[in-house]
Design a protein around this motif. Sequence first.
Motif, PDB file in Angstrom:
ATOM      1  N   ALA B 172       0.855  -1.186   0.000  1.00  0.00           N
ATOM      2  CA  ALA B 172       0.000   0.000   0.000  1.00  0.00           C
ATOM      3  C   ALA B 172       0.889   1.234   0.000  1.00  0.00           C
ATOM      4  CB  ALA B 172      -0.904  -0.003   1.227  1.00  0.00           C
ATOM      5  N   LEU B 173       0.425   2.296  -0.650  1.00  0.00           N
ATOM      6  CA  LEU B 173       1.254   3.495  -0.797  1.00  0.00           C
ATOM      7  C   LEU B 173       0.820   4.599   0.168  1.00  0.00           C
ATOM      8  CD1 LEU B 173       1.548   3.690  -4.689  1.00  0.00           C
ATOM      9  CD2 LEU B 173       3.162   2.700  -3.043  1.00  0.00           C
ATOM     10  N   GLY B 174       1.788   5.402   0.602  1.00  0.00           N
ATOM     11  CA  GLY B 174       1.486   6.530   1.473  1.00  0.00           C
ATOM     12  C   GLY B 174       1.724   6.235   2.941  1.00  0.00           C
ATOM     13  N   ALA B 175       2.022   4.973   3.254  1.00  0.00           N
ATOM     14  CA  ALA B 175       2.157   4.577   4.659  1.00  0.00           C
ATOM     15  C   ALA B 175       3.364   5.252   5.318  1.00  0.00           C
ATOM     16  CB  ALA B 175       2.260   3.065   4.768  1.00  0.00           C
ATOM     17  N   ALA B 176       4.480   5.296   4.613  1.00  0.00           N
ATOM     18  CA  ALA B 176       5.681   5.901   5.193  1.00  0.00           C
ATOM     19  C   ALA B 176       5.469   7.399   5.414  1.00  0.00           C
ATOM     20  CB  ALA B 176       6.883   5.664   4.279  1.00  0.00           C
ATOM     21  N   GLN B 177       4.811   8.033   4.445  1.00  0.00           N
ATOM     22  CA  GLN B 177       4.551   9.465   4.548  1.00  0.00           C
ATOM     23  C   GLN B 177       3.615   9.770   5.715  1.00  0.00           C
ATOM     24  OE1 GLN B 177       6.058  11.559   2.261  1.00  0.00           O
ATOM     25  NE2 GLN B 177       5.479  13.161   3.702  1.00  0.00           N
ATOM     26  N   LEU B 178       2.632   8.904   5.918  1.00  0.00           N
ATOM     27  CA  LEU B 178       1.708   9.098   7.030  1.00  0.00           C
ATOM     28  C   LEU B 178       2.444   8.983   8.368  1.00  0.00           C
ATOM     29  CD1 LEU B 178      -1.191   9.549   8.002  1.00  0.00           C
ATOM     30  CD2 LEU B 178      -1.559   7.076   7.866  1.00  0.00           C
ATOM     31  N   GLY B 179       3.356   8.007   8.465  1.00  0.00           N
ATOM     32  CA  GLY B 179       4.152   7.857   9.685  1.00  0.00           C
ATOM     33  C   GLY B 179       4.996   9.101   9.942  1.00  0.00           C
ATOM     34  N   LEU B 180       5.615   9.616   8.883  1.00  0.00           N
ATOM     35  CA  LEU B 180       6.429  10.823   9.017  1.00  0.00           C
ATOM     36  C   LEU B 180       5.567  12.015   9.428  1.00  0.00           C
ATOM     37  CD1 LEU B 180       8.993  12.529   8.676  1.00  0.00           C
ATOM     38  CD2 LEU B 180       8.536  12.612   6.217  1.00  0.00           C
ATOM     39  N   ASP B 181       4.389  12.127   8.821  1.00  0.00           N
ATOM     40  CA  ASP B 181       3.467  13.221   9.148  1.00  0.00           C
ATOM     41  C   ASP B 181       3.107  13.200  10.628  1.00  0.00           C
ATOM     42  OD1 ASP B 181       0.544  14.388   9.365  1.00  0.00           O
ATOM     43  OD2 ASP B 181       1.411  15.196   7.516  1.00  0.00           O
ATOM     44  N   LEU B 205       1.666   2.153  12.572  1.00  0.00           N
ATOM     45  CA  LEU B 205       1.648   3.231  11.591  1.00  0.00           C
ATOM     46  C   LEU B 205       3.058   3.794  11.359  1.00  0.00           C
ATOM     47  CD1 LEU B 205      -0.771   4.372  10.158  1.00  0.00           C
ATOM     48  CD2 LEU B 205      -0.882   6.198  11.827  1.00  0.00           C
ATOM     49  N   LEU B 206       3.816   3.874  12.449  1.00  0.00           N
ATOM     50  CA  LEU B 206       5.157   4.444  12.364  1.00  0.00           C
ATOM     51  C   LEU B 206       6.156   3.490  11.711  1.00  0.00           C
ATOM     52  CD1 LEU B 206       5.254   6.081  15.892  1.00  0.00           C
ATOM     53  CD2 LEU B 206       5.425   7.302  13.707  1.00  0.00           C
ATOM     54  N   ARG B 211      11.070   1.592   9.733  1.00  0.00           N
ATOM     55  CA  ARG B 211      11.763   0.375   9.291  1.00  0.00           C
ATOM     56  C   ARG B 211      11.091  -0.172   8.026  1.00  0.00           C
ATOM     57  NH1 ARG B 211      15.581  -2.488  13.372  1.00  0.00           N
ATOM     58  NH2 ARG B 211      15.841  -0.787  14.857  1.00  0.00           N
ATOM     59  N   PRO B 212      11.250   0.515   6.912  1.00  0.00           N
ATOM     60  CA  PRO B 212      10.568   0.099   5.684  1.00  0.00           C
ATOM     61  C   PRO B 212      10.927  -1.339   5.316  1.00  0.00           C
ATOM     62  CG  PRO B 212      12.365   1.618   5.190  1.00  0.00           C
ATOM     63  CD  PRO B 212      12.180   1.642   6.676  1.00  0.00           C
ATOM     64  N   LYS B 213       9.925  -2.052   4.832  1.00  0.00           N
ATOM     65  CA  LYS B 213      10.127  -3.430   4.390  1.00  0.00           C
ATOM     66  C   LYS B 213      10.440  -3.375   2.908  1.00  0.00           C
ATOM     67  CE  LYS B 213       7.598  -7.808   4.507  1.00  0.00           C
ATOM     68  NZ  LYS B 213       7.857  -8.029   3.072  1.00  0.00           N
ATOM     69  N   ILE B 214      11.655  -3.705   2.553  1.00  0.00           N
ATOM     70  CA  ILE B 214      11.999  -3.596   1.138  1.00  0.00           C
ATOM     71  C   ILE B 214      11.696  -4.909   0.417  1.00  0.00           C
ATOM     72  CG2 ILE B 214      13.703  -1.788   1.550  1.00  0.00           C
ATOM     73  CD1 ILE B 214      15.879  -3.905   1.138  1.00  0.00           C
ATOM     74  N   VAL B 268      -2.823   3.823   1.815  1.00  0.00           N
ATOM     75  CA  VAL B 268      -2.726   3.575   3.255  1.00  0.00           C
ATOM     76  C   VAL B 268      -4.085   3.891   3.899  1.00  0.00           C
ATOM     77  CG1 VAL B 268      -1.852   5.906   3.645  1.00  0.00           C
ATOM     78  CG2 VAL B 268      -1.431   4.137   5.355  1.00  0.00           C
ATOM     79  N   ARG B 269      -4.473   3.091   4.890  1.00  0.00           N
ATOM     80  CA  ARG B 269      -5.715   3.347   5.607  1.00  0.00           C
ATOM     81  C   ARG B 269      -5.427   4.361   6.714  1.00  0.00           C
ATOM     82  NH1 ARG B 269      -9.057   1.960   9.520  1.00  0.00           N
ATOM     83  NH2 ARG B 269      -7.338   1.111  10.735  1.00  0.00           N
ATOM     84  N   ILE B 270      -6.163   5.441   6.729  1.00  0.00           N
ATOM     85  CA  ILE B 270      -5.931   6.451   7.761  1.00  0.00           C
ATOM     86  C   ILE B 270      -6.819   6.136   8.961  1.00  0.00           C
ATOM     87  CG2 ILE B 270      -6.106   8.909   8.317  1.00  0.00           C
ATOM     88  CD1 ILE B 270      -5.471   9.502   5.396  1.00  0.00           C
ATOM     89  N   PRO B 271      -6.220   5.914  10.136  1.00  0.00           N
ATOM     90  CA  PRO B 271      -7.008   5.525  11.320  1.00  0.00           C
ATOM     91  C   PRO B 271      -8.011   6.612  11.692  1.00  0.00           C
ATOM     92  CG  PRO B 271      -4.648   5.333  11.731  1.00  0.00           C
ATOM     93  CD  PRO B 271      -4.792   6.035  10.430  1.00  0.00           C
TER      94      PRO B 271
END
Lengths: 369, 369
Positions: B172-181, B205-206, B211-214, B268-271
């Motif tokens: 899913a896309l946007g997850a890393a950005q959401l964690g940073l936000d 969420l963080l 720790r991105p899963k590559i 990404v699902r936003i809680p």
Amino acid sequence: LRNETEIIERIWRALPTQAGGKAGGWLRLGVGDDAAVIRGFAGMKSGVGDCLLSTDAFLEGVHFLPEVHSPGDIGYKALARATSDLAAMGASPRFFLLGLAMPADRTGPWLDGFLKGVAQAAREFGMVLIGGDTSRFHSIVMNITVGGSADGNGVLTRAGAQPGDLIFVSGALGAAQLGLDLILHGPDGKSKTPRMPAGSQWKKLLRRHLRPKIQIGLGRWLAGQNPWARKIASAAIDTSDGLSADLNHICEASGVGARIWAARIPTVRIPKALRSRGVKLDSLELALHGGEDYQLLFAVPPKAASMLPQSIGGTRITEIGVIVPRSKALRKGSSRIELVGFDGTTVPLPSQGWDPFSTGKRARKKPNP
Amino acid sequence: LRNETEIIERIWRALPTQAGGKAGGWLRLGVGDDAAVIRGFAGMKSGVGDCLLSTDAFLEGVHFLPEVHSPGDIGYKALARATSDLAAMGASPRFFLLGLAMPADRTGPWLDGFLKGVAQAAREFGMVLIGGDTSRFHSIVMNITVGGSADGNGVLTRAGAQPGDLIFVSGALGAAQLGLDLILHGPDGKSKTPRMPAGSQWKKLLRRHLRPKIQIGLGRWLAGQNPWARKIASAAIDTSDGLSADLNHICEASGVGARIWAARIPTVRIPKALRSRGVKLDSLELALHGGEDYQLLFAVPPKAASMLPQSIGGTRITEIGVIVPRSKALRKGSSRIELVGFDGTTVPLPSQGWDPFSTGKRARKKPNP
């Protein structure tokens, strides 16, 4: 606070450094030498050779001063000092990756000047850019990873020096340090602000600091590109940290000691104009502990040594000492090198080369302590 | 002032990038893709394969904040993000060189924690340290050069996508950005100081940011480690800059355009706890332009696409669009991508991913503009 050796040992202990299992055969030589050696490099005359890799940081305020050093000189030296590690192992430079971070206001003329210097070095050494990374940062920081090729058995390492081997060095030592001293302290030795000294009489002196001549041809000659198609040196390193530190690296890797003669060391000639100045410059001190000459320091078995010419490819080589057995009395941290002085007395020679994490005397060796 | 693309083009123009002559056969792929490809890597099942190399800087205040990010997370991510470039090309990670500069007061517990994170990533990816460089510096700056191996013909590149190929993305896309936000603005969206949010509900969420899963396994599968022993993807890249920017990279390298459907993009699902906060978070915006997900974005010819399972090695893959011919009306700098909105209308999708040399909206994407 730890010194550089402790930090490096800590890194090696914490991280996996051995390629395991059957697949591990790809790693010929890992951490601990001037470059790593990976088995496999296509396009060699001999079929498939080895690929050598080494990485070097080059940092504003630590390794260069943008208010003093020109962008072209910074670019040239960035690639030259990294590539010197390949020369030390007898490899042919082939490629590099450039990680470059800088403030936005350096992306115009400064960047163009910098790239001109890098390009000049790349063409001189026969290297191509194969990758990189750019970032915006408040300081100029760069990292260059260089790659080279070598025949399977023709790699020179720091390990391999045997008692009885003779020790040689190329060129003259201390020249780069003298050039740096001139910038840091001025011709009168009294300047407090780093500045490029005016006057063409300093140009030649500064050149060894600004645009070091690295010894690619000599390294390849010693590794096997010679009339006998044989590896001549039993161990080799480039003098980046200073003779005392770099000879110690060979001794540690080879498990030996060394004895060198002060009277034999080819030292930089200090011009008259500098000899009379306030702060005394000692050419032997400069030669023993000055960094960044990027000459080759190497050991040669006595039989092969007798075949060595006085100069190789236009570079003078000088015998300065002999490898001796490792002293039994050696304490941890004590010197492995004996210096025979001008008066014939022998004293231990401590490593006083560049250690970025040390303070005090050693820290004087680079632009910014 | 120049943007990143202009800077990179300037670097490529100024420096030699082509290996010339007969000896040039060693360079299979130079600058311009996720990694360079050097012919020759011993110890492959198939005999001698290729060696892939890529370099990445990781800088304090730009890519991470030591007052917020733990040393272990910094270490893990430093290696993960560099290695993701190898995953994107379908290579097997093998080794890395670590250039590390830091203040003296980071050489104790901070360094140890950092190395633990690097070691964890290295073991997970099957990599060994083969070289490095340490310096003292006022900031923590590091550069990691990673190396991997691949079979001669099994490398995925950005070029090669053809009109009609289907576009897929993993995870899913946007997850890393959401964690940073969440770190930059807090759960209430109002915090002015970056801070790790307290409470275990944020942990998951963080994690995608910390720790991105590559996608090493998926990359290898697409490159040929699949039941058909065939290369499946015609082009691939990892989503480090954001979908809009990274898809544009594929389009530019392949000389094509792309059409993607908003409704198909796995976002990404936003809680709930974040949906009601002051600053509005838009999951589609995060997915389109958020960086650092390190998922794989790839094109697959229609015939091969019909063979693709819904998930590969536990990673879900989703078809999000199609490669189209390059628009004739394309102006320099204009978008190569069309986005079909939820209402069926089509709009051009500009690259709004991470550009370190841009200011304004894009600069919000990483810790420190």
